[in-house]
Scaffold this motif. Structure first.
Motif, PDB file in Angstrom:
ATOM      1  N   ALA A 234      50.329  12.389  28.582  1.00 15.45           N
ATOM      2  CA  ALA A 234      49.800  13.048  27.383  1.00 15.45           C
ATOM      3  C   ALA A 234      48.942  14.256  27.755  1.00 15.45           C
ATOM      4  O   ALA A 234      49.002  15.305  27.099  1.00 15.45           O
ATOM      5  CB  ALA A 234      48.981  12.056  26.568  1.00 15.45           C
TER       6      ALA A 234
ATOM      7  N   CYS B 176      51.310  20.873  22.792  1.00 15.18           N
ATOM      8  CA  CYS B 176      51.173  20.325  21.433  1.00 15.18           C
ATOM      9  C   CYS B 176      50.150  21.121  20.624  1.00 15.18           C
ATOM     10  O   CYS B 176      50.356  21.394  19.430  1.00 15.18           O
ATOM     11  CB  CYS B 176      50.763  18.857  21.491  1.00 15.18           C
ATOM     12  SG  CYS B 176      52.059  17.758  22.104  1.00 15.18           S
TER      13      CYS B 176
ATOM     14  N   LEU C 104      50.248  14.759  18.324  1.00 16.90           N
ATOM     15  CA  LEU C 104      50.405  14.019  19.575  1.00 16.90           C
ATOM     16  C   LEU C 104      49.902  12.590  19.412  1.00 16.90           C
ATOM     17  O   LEU C 104      48.764  12.367  19.008  1.00 16.90           O
ATOM     18  CB  LEU C 104      49.631  14.726  20.695  1.00 16.90           C
ATOM     19  CG  LEU C 104      49.569  14.032  22.062  1.00 16.90           C
ATOM     20  CD1 LEU C 104      50.956  13.840  22.670  1.00 16.90           C
ATOM     21  CD2 LEU C 104      48.672  14.821  23.026  1.00 16.90           C
TER      22      LEU C 104
END
Length: 297
Positions: free
Chosen positions: A18, A25, A32
């Motif tokens: 992530a 993002c 996200l």
């Protein structure tokens, strides 16, 4: 970019993944969702390295998923806003993992997983060696590969139980259920490793419970949620080898108790840990993130 590609939402598996994608993002204004699993929330080296990136991630992410209540608390401790967190445990295919009859099985204890410190294979083996002195018919099957496997083979020899312990190596996932059907009990001595690494919710524990096996394990992270102590199995403190041996011996001597506990374990997993339920909840979180972005744009 993500926006031009028509991406409506990103689901990132593991915290560092992530972190790697969060800038993209942010630039594309794509929601996200982060799914933490284990080492990414516990290993000290990872937490140190990711201390600042995680703070930014917790700001950017619209939802953060933990696989146990313990992990949820851990992520709050490391700066994730509680309102962004949701606990969705790992799921198990309860149709594939079913049918164990522990009362009819020989006193075979099954361990399944990588031979790594946090799964405590050396302690599981020591507990078996202790209880085997009282119940020489007992057998231990330790399925898997990993860095501690050779140490376990050596230890079994030193403890004089090498003829009672089977190390079949890795087994295809499709054949795991069949192995579980011939066991009395599932065993795993999970613990916090020296580097802080810990379990999320061990899938093998869920699969064994779904099959209808009682579980002897430890009071460790998501296992506390997955195994109802003294109902679906027995949980001991991390490092309590004597306690683990006592509970294994009890199930070796009391097949009807093993049957009763296995049935309770399956009922608990069916109600809370089916893959259908977990995937449904995950889908809801991801779709809600996408819908919210549409509403706000």
């Amino acid at each position: 970019g993500l926006g031009r590609a028509g991406v409506e939402v990103v689901l990132a598996e593991y915290g560092p993944t992530a972190v790697a994608i969060m800038r993209a993002c942010t630039i594309s204004q794509t929601p996200l969702v982060v799914h933490f699993h284990g080492y990414d929330a516990y290993r000290e080296e990872t937490l140190t390295e990711m201390r600042r990136p995680y703070q930014r991630l917790f700001d950017v992410a619209c939802r953060v998923i933990a696989v146990s209540n313990h992990m949820l608390e851990q992520l709050v401790k490391h700066g994730c806003p509680a309102e962004k967190l949701v606990c969705i445990p790992c799921g198990v295919d309860i149709g594939q993992f079913e049918g164990a009859r522990p009362a009819e099985a020989a006193p075979v204890f099954l361990a399944l997983g990588r031979f790594v410190e946090k799964k405590g294979p050396l302690l599981t083996l020591r507990a078996f060696a202790l209880m085997e002195k009282e119940e020489p018919r007992a057998r231990l099957v330790m399925i898997g590969e990993g860095p501690l496997r050779d140490q376990c083979v050596d230890l079994a020899r030193k403890l004089g139980v090498d003829t009672k312990v089977d190390f079949p190596g890795a087994v295809e996932h499709a054949k795991v259920a069949a192995r579980m059907l011939s066991a009395r009990c599932f065993v795993q001595h999970s613990l916090r490793a020296d580097d802080g690494d810990s379990e999320g919710t061990p899938v093998a524990v869920l699969e064994a419970s779904s099959c209808g096996l009682p579980v002897v394990s430890t009071k460790h992270t998501g296992i506390v949620d997955a195994v109802v102590d003294s109902k679906g199995g027995f949980l001991v403190e991390e490092g309590d080898v004597d306690g683990m041996a006592r509970q294994m011996l009890r199930l070796a001597h009391e097949p009807e108790l093993a049957q009763e506990m296995g049935a309770a374990a399956r009922e608990h997993v069916q109600a809370r840990y089916s893959s259908q339920r977990s995937l449904g909840r995950l889908r809801s979180v991801v779709f809600e993130a996408a819908r919210r972005e549409h509403r706000e744009s």
